[in-house]
Design an enzyme around this catalytic site. Structure first.
Site, PDB file in Angstrom:
ATOM      1  N   ASN A   8     -21.531  -4.767  -5.796  1.00 50.14           N
ATOM      2  CA  ASN A   8     -21.469  -4.546  -7.091  1.00 50.14           C
ATOM      3  C   ASN A   8     -20.031  -4.977  -7.693  1.00 50.14           C
ATOM      4  O   ASN A   8     -19.038  -4.439  -7.569  1.00 50.14           O
ATOM      5  CB  ASN A   8     -21.309  -2.731  -7.212  1.00 50.14           C
ATOM      6  CG  ASN A   8     -21.343  -2.344  -8.642  1.00 50.14           C
ATOM      7  OD1 ASN A   8     -21.534  -3.150  -9.670  1.00 50.14           O
ATOM      8  ND2 ASN A   8     -21.220  -1.109  -8.941  1.00 50.14           N
ATOM      9  N   LYS A  10     -19.181  -5.359 -10.530  1.00 53.36           N
ATOM     10  CA  LYS A  10     -18.887  -4.307 -11.894  1.00 53.36           C
ATOM     11  C   LYS A  10     -18.593  -5.404 -13.201  1.00 53.36           C
ATOM     12  O   LYS A  10     -19.040  -6.773 -13.184  1.00 53.36           O
ATOM     13  CB  LYS A  10     -17.632  -3.388 -11.577  1.00 53.36           C
ATOM     14  CG  LYS A  10     -18.060  -2.229 -10.676  1.00 53.36           C
ATOM     15  CD  LYS A  10     -17.223  -1.341 -10.291  1.00 53.36           C
ATOM     16  CE  LYS A  10     -17.720  -0.433  -9.014  1.00 53.36           C
ATOM     17  NZ  LYS A  10     -17.135   0.414  -8.743  1.00 53.36           N
ATOM     18  N   HIS A  88     -25.659   4.954 -11.406  1.00 59.96           N
ATOM     19  CA  HIS A  88     -24.302   4.595 -10.870  1.00 59.96           C
ATOM     20  C   HIS A  88     -23.325   5.762 -11.625  1.00 59.96           C
ATOM     21  O   HIS A  88     -23.625   5.956 -12.697  1.00 59.96           O
ATOM     22  CB  HIS A  88     -23.748   3.180 -11.117  1.00 59.96           C
ATOM     23  CG  HIS A  88     -22.544   2.961 -10.487  1.00 59.96           C
ATOM     24  ND1 HIS A  88     -21.347   3.417 -10.780  1.00 59.96           N
ATOM     25  CD2 HIS A  88     -22.233   2.520  -9.170  1.00 59.96           C
ATOM     26  CE1 HIS A  88     -20.389   3.070  -9.881  1.00 59.96           C
ATOM     27  NE2 HIS A  88     -20.895   2.481  -8.846  1.00 59.96           N
ATOM     28  N   GLU A 160     -23.237   7.940  -2.906  1.00 61.51           N
ATOM     29  CA  GLU A 160     -21.798   7.504  -3.561  1.00 61.51           C
ATOM     30  C   GLU A 160     -21.241   8.743  -4.042  1.00 61.51           C
ATOM     31  O   GLU A 160     -21.216   9.142  -5.256  1.00 61.51           O
ATOM     32  CB  GLU A 160     -21.996   6.447  -4.497  1.00 61.51           C
ATOM     33  CG  GLU A 160     -22.640   5.250  -4.014  1.00 61.51           C
ATOM     34  CD  GLU A 160     -22.117   4.200  -4.907  1.00 61.51           C
ATOM     35  OE1 GLU A 160     -21.453   3.009  -4.422  1.00 61.51           O
ATOM     36  OE2 GLU A 160     -22.304   4.080  -6.094  1.00 61.51           O
ATOM     37  N   GLY A 166     -13.617   3.812  -5.981  1.00 61.45           N
ATOM     38  CA  GLY A 166     -12.522   3.086  -6.216  1.00 61.45           C
ATOM     39  C   GLY A 166     -11.138   3.902  -5.989  1.00 61.45           C
ATOM     40  O   GLY A 166     -10.394   3.560  -6.524  1.00 61.45           O
ATOM     41  N   SER A 202     -15.319   3.228  -1.849  1.00 60.05           N
ATOM     42  CA  SER A 202     -14.190   2.757  -1.003  1.00 60.05           C
ATOM     43  C   SER A 202     -14.212   2.125   0.261  1.00 60.05           C
ATOM     44  O   SER A 202     -13.473   2.245   1.155  1.00 60.05           O
ATOM     45  CB  SER A 202     -13.086   4.138  -0.982  1.00 60.05           C
ATOM     46  OG  SER A 202     -12.688   4.170  -2.081  1.00 60.05           O
ATOM     47  N   GLY A 223     -17.968  -2.031  -3.751  1.00 58.17           N
ATOM     48  CA  GLY A 223     -17.564  -2.441  -5.029  1.00 58.17           C
ATOM     49  C   GLY A 223     -16.305  -3.316  -5.362  1.00 58.17           C
ATOM     50  O   GLY A 223     -16.344  -4.358  -5.147  1.00 58.17           O
TER      51      GLY A 223
HETATM   52  P1  PGA Z   1     -15.843   0.953  -4.730  1.00 62.21           P
HETATM   53  O1  PGA Z   1     -17.269   1.052  -5.782  1.00 62.21           O
HETATM   54  O2  PGA Z   1     -16.385   0.013  -3.320  1.00 62.21           O
HETATM   55  O3  PGA Z   1     -14.838   0.161  -5.453  1.00 62.21           O
HETATM   56  O4  PGA Z   1     -15.361   2.473  -4.378  1.00 62.21           O
HETATM   57  C1  PGA Z   1     -18.440   1.581  -5.171  1.00 62.21           C
HETATM   58  C2  PGA Z   1     -19.554   1.451  -5.955  1.00 62.21           C
HETATM   59  O5  PGA Z   1     -19.537   0.736  -6.940  1.00 62.21           O
HETATM   60  O6  PGA Z   1     -20.136   2.444  -6.232  1.00 62.21           O
END
Ligand code: PGA
Length: 240
Positions: A8, A10, A88, A160, A166, A202, A223
């Site tokens: 992802n 983003k 999400h 998640e 994040g 993460s 992400g």
């Molecule tokens: P992340 O995001 O890996 O930055 O924690 C995960 C996600 O997009 O759900």
């Protein structure tokens, strides 16, 4: 079954960066994985050159119509896109997407032949109140309520925890294992479907080796750790 790796990206990468990202990843990720890149809508076509599967980060539900700024499942399907992330936590938090909207999106994706990647997970407050199971149950119920029951097999679920996204924090391996088992049992009991369930939040070079080994886990949703192509390739090499 191949482990599913959802990337992802983003709201990252400008046009030049997206071009070099695509050439950097091309042929670099092992085909032992079922790899699905989810870049911004505007780059989906450009990412076709990478030869990996593609997903949208969001989707709206009527087939077409006066919904300025939105993209429908049938539009995505007509572009050769096979997946879409739905529900999400960033959509739920910043764009007020509720369980009902998520349910509509899931139903339309399935109807159009797009596989939704449904994101569910508890907040830190819900975790502290030991409500994780009931939150997951409720999110699954509303997400699948209006879906054609014969198509539920096409859904991928990403567990998640909101607080893990994040943040650099993750649940323990046992907590992830419990949540995966809970989600799978719930869907098996209600719909008699063996759901594919991923973990997201993460995931990075330090923890991916332990996470990918979790019992019954079908893959990961990544992400931040996917934004730098070199880092991503090195990370996936660790589990190849
Ligand atoms: P992340 O995001 O890996 O930055 O924690 C995960 C996600 O997009 O759900």
């Amino acid at each position: 079954m191949k482990k599913i790796i959802v990337l992802n990206l983003k709201m990252n990468l400008n046009y030049e960066e997206a071009l070099s990202y695509v050439s950097d990843i091309k042929n670099k990720i092992s085909d032992v994985f079922n790899t699905i890149f989810c870049p911004s809508f505007i780059y989906l076509d450009l990412f076709k050159a990478s030869n990996y599967k593609l997903g949208a980060q969001n989707v709206y539900y009527p087939e077409k119509g006066a919904f300025t700024g939105e993209v429908s499942a049938s539009q995505l399907k007509s572009m050769g896109i096979h997946y879409a992330i739905v529900g999400h936590s960033e959509r739920r938090k910043y764009f007020n997407e509720d369980n009902k909207l998520v349910g509509n999106k899931i139903a339309f994706c399935l109807k159009e032949g797009l596989s939704p990647i449904l994101c569910i997970g508890e907040t830190i407050e819900e975790k502290q109140l030991k409500k994780t199971a009931s939150v997951l149950k409720n999110q699954i119920f509303y997400a699948l309520k209006d879906a054609d029951k014969d198509l539920i097999n096409d859904i991928i679920i990403a567990y998640e925890p909101v607080w893990a996204i994040g943040s650099g924090k993750t649940p323990s391996i046992l907590e992830i294992e419990d949540a995966i088992e809970y989600i799978k049992n719930n869907i098996k009991t209600i719909y008699d479907v063996n759901a594919k369930v991923l973990y997201g939040g993460s995931v990075n070079k330090e923890n991916i080796k332990d996470i990918i080994k979790i019992k019954n886990l079908d893959g990961v949703l990544i992400g931040s750790s996917s934004i730098d192509a070199k880092y991503l390739i090195e990370m996936l090499d660790l589990i190849d």
